[in-house]
Write a protein that holds these residues in place. Structure first.
Motif, PDB file in Angstrom:
ATOM      1  N   ASN A 113       0.932  -1.254  -0.073  1.00  0.00           N
ATOM      2  CA  ASN A 113      -0.062   0.037  -0.067  1.00  0.00           C
ATOM      3  C   ASN A 113       0.898   1.156  -0.068  1.00  0.00           C
ATOM      4  OD1 ASN A 113       1.110   0.077   2.645  1.00  0.00           O
ATOM      5  ND2 ASN A 113      -1.084  -0.134   3.681  1.00  0.00           N
ATOM      6  N   GLY A 114       2.095   1.229  -0.057  1.00  0.00           N
ATOM      7  CA  GLY A 114       3.117   2.168  -0.270  1.00  0.00           C
ATOM      8  C   GLY A 114       3.503   2.743   1.304  1.00  0.00           C
ATOM      9  N   GLN A 115       3.092   2.130   2.226  1.00  0.00           N
ATOM     10  CA  GLN A 115       3.624   2.282   3.555  1.00  0.00           C
ATOM     11  C   GLN A 115       5.097   2.154   3.862  1.00  0.00           C
ATOM     12  OE1 GLN A 115       1.567   0.537   6.973  1.00  0.00           O
ATOM     13  NE2 GLN A 115       2.677   1.413   8.547  1.00  0.00           N
ATOM     14  N   TRP A 116       5.755   3.031   4.293  1.00  0.00           N
ATOM     15  CA  TRP A 116       7.269   2.828   4.766  1.00  0.00           C
ATOM     16  C   TRP A 116       7.191   2.086   5.999  1.00  0.00           C
ATOM     17  CZ3 TRP A 116      11.032   2.996   1.183  1.00  0.00           C
ATOM     18  CH2 TRP A 116      10.913   3.763   0.313  1.00  0.00           C
ATOM     19  N   VAL A 117       8.113   1.077   6.384  1.00  0.00           N
ATOM     20  CA  VAL A 117       8.238   0.543   7.607  1.00  0.00           C
ATOM     21  C   VAL A 117       9.880   0.250   7.725  1.00  0.00           C
ATOM     22  CG1 VAL A 117       6.041  -0.975   7.888  1.00  0.00           C
ATOM     23  CG2 VAL A 117       8.344  -1.896   6.478  1.00  0.00           C
ATOM     24  N   TYR A 118      10.195   0.153   8.796  1.00  0.00           N
ATOM     25  CA  TYR A 118      11.699   0.032   8.993  1.00  0.00           C
ATOM     26  C   TYR A 118      12.115  -1.051   9.694  1.00  0.00           C
ATOM     27  CZ  TYR A 118       9.665   4.837   8.465  1.00  0.00           C
ATOM     28  OH  TYR A 118       9.221   5.974   7.982  1.00  0.00           O
ATOM     29  N   THR A 136      31.801 -12.811  12.124  1.00  0.00           N
ATOM     30  CA  THR A 136      31.181 -13.897  11.239  1.00  0.00           C
ATOM     31  C   THR A 136      30.313 -13.441  10.271  1.00  0.00           C
ATOM     32  OG1 THR A 136      29.279 -13.845  12.882  1.00  0.00           O
ATOM     33  CG2 THR A 136      31.215 -15.324  13.407  1.00  0.00           C
ATOM     34  N   TYR A 137      29.952 -12.292  10.219  1.00  0.00           N
ATOM     35  CA  TYR A 137      28.896 -11.548   9.069  1.00  0.00           C
ATOM     36  C   TYR A 137      27.647 -12.179   9.182  1.00  0.00           C
ATOM     37  CZ  TYR A 137      27.760  -9.269   4.849  1.00  0.00           C
ATOM     38  OH  TYR A 137      27.011  -8.479   4.025  1.00  0.00           O
ATOM     39  N   GLN A 138      27.291 -12.414  10.549  1.00  0.00           N
ATOM     40  CA  GLN A 138      26.055 -12.957  10.849  1.00  0.00           C
ATOM     41  C   GLN A 138      25.113 -11.970  11.434  1.00  0.00           C
ATOM     42  OE1 GLN A 138      25.850 -16.902  12.689  1.00  0.00           O
ATOM     43  NE2 GLN A 138      25.859 -17.932  10.482  1.00  0.00           N
ATOM     44  N   ILE A 139      23.813 -11.884  11.114  1.00  0.00           N
ATOM     45  CA  ILE A 139      22.823 -11.186  11.761  1.00  0.00           C
ATOM     46  C   ILE A 139      22.289 -11.782  13.056  1.00  0.00           C
ATOM     47  CG2 ILE A 139      20.657 -10.066  11.738  1.00  0.00           C
ATOM     48  CD1 ILE A 139      22.691  -8.897   9.652  1.00  0.00           C
ATOM     49  N   LEU A 140      22.530 -10.840  14.078  1.00  0.00           N
ATOM     50  CA  LEU A 140      22.526 -11.268  15.698  1.00  0.00           C
ATOM     51  C   LEU A 140      21.031 -11.149  16.124  1.00  0.00           C
ATOM     52  CD1 LEU A 140      25.583 -10.227  17.240  1.00  0.00           C
ATOM     53  CD2 LEU A 140      25.226 -12.291  16.123  1.00  0.00           C
ATOM     54  N   SER A 141      20.400 -10.242  15.576  1.00  0.00           N
ATOM     55  CA  SER A 141      19.084  -9.719  15.913  1.00  0.00           C
ATOM     56  C   SER A 141      18.420  -8.723  14.986  1.00  0.00           C
ATOM     57  CB  SER A 141      18.648  -9.239  17.272  1.00  0.00           C
ATOM     58  OG  SER A 141      19.548  -7.911  17.274  1.00  0.00           O
ATOM     59  N   HIS A 142      17.129  -8.755  14.764  1.00  0.00           N
ATOM     60  CA  HIS A 142      16.572  -7.739  13.817  1.00  0.00           C
ATOM     61  C   HIS A 142      15.188  -7.292  14.506  1.00  0.00           C
ATOM     62  CE1 HIS A 142      14.691 -11.356  12.194  1.00  0.00           C
ATOM     63  NE2 HIS A 142      13.713 -10.611  11.687  1.00  0.00           N
ATOM     64  N   GLN A 143      14.675  -6.378  14.031  1.00  0.00           N
ATOM     65  CA  GLN A 143      13.236  -6.031  14.220  1.00  0.00           C
ATOM     66  C   GLN A 143      12.650  -5.079  13.217  1.00  0.00           C
ATOM     67  OE1 GLN A 143      11.543  -6.671  17.154  1.00  0.00           O
ATOM     68  NE2 GLN A 143       9.727  -5.254  16.984  1.00  0.00           N
ATOM     69  N   ILE A 144      11.308  -5.164  13.023  1.00  0.00           N
ATOM     70  CA  ILE A 144      10.677  -4.280  11.959  1.00  0.00           C
ATOM     71  C   ILE A 144       9.537  -3.515  12.684  1.00  0.00           C
ATOM     72  CG2 ILE A 144       9.077  -4.333  10.049  1.00  0.00           C
ATOM     73  CD1 ILE A 144      10.649  -6.921   9.231  1.00  0.00           C
ATOM     74  N   SER A 145       9.393  -2.166  12.434  1.00  0.00           N
ATOM     75  CA  SER A 145       8.571  -1.465  13.210  1.00  0.00           C
ATOM     76  C   SER A 145       7.862  -0.300  12.100  1.00  0.00           C
ATOM     77  CB  SER A 145       9.171  -0.654  14.335  1.00  0.00           C
ATOM     78  OG  SER A 145       8.383   0.311  14.895  1.00  0.00           O
ATOM     79  N   THR A 146       6.651   0.140  12.284  1.00  0.00           N
ATOM     80  CA  THR A 146       6.177   1.148  11.567  1.00  0.00           C
ATOM     81  C   THR A 146       6.789   2.349  11.943  1.00  0.00           C
ATOM     82  OG1 THR A 146       4.153   1.343  13.181  1.00  0.00           O
ATOM     83  CG2 THR A 146       4.042   0.008  11.351  1.00  0.00           C
ATOM     84  N   THR A 147       7.680   2.651  13.088  1.00  0.00           N
ATOM     85  CA  THR A 147       8.189   3.791  13.476  1.00  0.00           C
ATOM     86  C   THR A 147       9.608   3.888  13.546  1.00  0.00           C
ATOM     87  OG1 THR A 147       7.468   3.533  15.598  1.00  0.00           O
ATOM     88  CG2 THR A 147       5.965   4.713  14.615  1.00  0.00           C
ATOM     89  N   MET A 148      10.256   4.647  13.076  1.00  0.00           N
ATOM     90  CA  MET A 148      11.604   4.704  13.285  1.00  0.00           C
ATOM     91  C   MET A 148      12.221   5.561  14.367  1.00  0.00           C
ATOM     92  SD  MET A 148      14.591   5.326  10.093  1.00  0.00           S
ATOM     93  CE  MET A 148      14.423   7.100  10.005  1.00  0.00           C
ATOM     94  N   ASP A 149      12.293   5.018  15.492  1.00  0.00           N
ATOM     95  CA  ASP A 149      12.506   5.872  16.582  1.00  0.00           C
ATOM     96  C   ASP A 149      13.555   5.134  17.653  1.00  0.00           C
ATOM     97  OD1 ASP A 149      10.990   3.669  17.668  1.00  0.00           O
ATOM     98  OD2 ASP A 149       9.148   4.843  18.282  1.00  0.00           O
ATOM     99  N   THR A 150      13.687   5.508  18.598  1.00  0.00           N
ATOM    100  CA  THR A 150      14.649   4.996  19.675  1.00  0.00           C
ATOM    101  C   THR A 150      14.310   3.680  20.311  1.00  0.00           C
ATOM    102  OG1 THR A 150      15.304   7.136  20.472  1.00  0.00           O
ATOM    103  CG2 THR A 150      16.104   5.450  21.883  1.00  0.00           C
ATOM    104  N   ARG A 151      12.966   3.399  20.382  1.00  0.00           N
ATOM    105  CA  ARG A 151      12.305   2.233  20.949  1.00  0.00           C
ATOM    106  C   ARG A 151      12.979   1.049  19.636  1.00  0.00           C
ATOM    107  NH1 ARG A 151       7.705  -0.878  20.722  1.00  0.00           N
ATOM    108  NH2 ARG A 151       7.141  -2.006  22.567  1.00  0.00           N
ATOM    109  N   LEU A 152      12.810   1.216  18.470  1.00  0.00           N
ATOM    110  CA  LEU A 152      13.303   0.175  17.777  1.00  0.00           C
ATOM    111  C   LEU A 152      14.610  -0.235  17.757  1.00  0.00           C
ATOM    112  CD1 LEU A 152      12.892  -1.528  15.087  1.00  0.00           C
ATOM    113  CD2 LEU A 152      13.302   0.711  13.790  1.00  0.00           C
ATOM    114  N   VAL A 153      15.524   0.968  18.110  1.00  0.00           N
ATOM    115  CA  VAL A 153      16.843   0.464  18.064  1.00  0.00           C
ATOM    116  C   VAL A 153      17.328  -0.239  19.486  1.00  0.00           C
ATOM    117  CG1 VAL A 153      17.784   1.622  16.178  1.00  0.00           C
ATOM    118  CG2 VAL A 153      17.821   2.563  18.817  1.00  0.00           C
TER     119      VAL A 153
END
Length: 218
Positions: free
Chosen positions: A83-88, A97-114
């Motif tokens: 629908n064109g909505q940006w998420v982060y 090791t070039y491995q991803i240790l954790s990730h998170q997707i959110s509708t807001t790009m704020d301090t809580r996300l990181v």
């Protein structure tokens, strides 16, 4: 084999995958067979993202001096729903090791996300001595700096005008988009969360890395 690996494998990695099955073919033959079958590695596309304005200040840049076994890198990237909505997407990468240790997707790009993303990595992995990020407002916030100080992790920043200081995790986000995101449509954030989790599991555990193969041979 090509279809089951996000259509990401070109001739060099297909050659390695076939060799794992004890099927040894020259690179030129594999390229000819790929052309005749209409098989090709997915191509990159331009990905325009929203722009943000950040106030920069003098911060330490330690990336060139970081011992890889002791350092993580972290970044945020933009993804788009049908629908064109940006998420982060925020991700933590272990440099050794070039491995991803954790990730998170959110509708807001704020301090809580990181904060949530880093806390997840710290809950399942031994803390690093250093964490490298860019100077986005989320990473220079009081809450994020407080979390690093609590765990006694030194913070390294990309210098203004030197975006490639954080190139390894930016490279991962670029691969995610070229190898998976651009091939599919995501009607909801739930679909995106599931598919990104599947891709990261594949990236960490199954994806053939030509660089790693060369290192093992050496």
């Amino acid at each position: 084999m090509w279809q089951n690996n996000y259509k990401a494998y070109g001739a060099p990695r297909l050659r390695l995958a076939l060799a794992d099955l004890n099927l040894h073919h020259g690179i030129n033959r594999i390229r000819r067979l790929m052309r005749s079958a209409g098989i090709y590695s997915v191509m990159s596309r331009r990905f325009n993202k929203p722009t943000t304005t950040v106030d920069y200040s003098q911060r330490p840049n330690l990336i060139k001096h970081l011992p890889a076994a002791n350092a993580w890198s972290m970044d945020i990237t933009y993804l788009k729903l049908n629908n064109g909505q940006w998420v982060y997407l925020a991700s933590v990468l272990e440099l050794r090791t070039y491995q991803i240790l954790s990730h998170q997707i959110s509708t807001t790009m704020d301090t809580r996300l990181v904060l949530i993303t880093l806390q997840r990595a710290l809950s399942t992995h031994q803390k690093p001595s250093y964490l490298h990020t860019d100077m986005g407002s989320q990473f220079t916030s009081f809450g994020f700096e407080n979390l690093l100080n609590h765990h006694k992790i030194d913070h390294s920043y990309s210098k203004l005008g030197h975006p490639y200081d954080n190139a390894r995790i930016e490279s991962f986000h670029s691969l995610l988009k070229r190898e998976m995101i651009y091939q599919f449509r995501f009607p909801s954030i739930a679909h995106l969360i599931l598919d990104v989790a599947k891709y990261i599991h594949w990236f960490n555990n199954e994806r053939i890395s030509i660089a790693n193969r060369k290192m093992k041979v050496a």
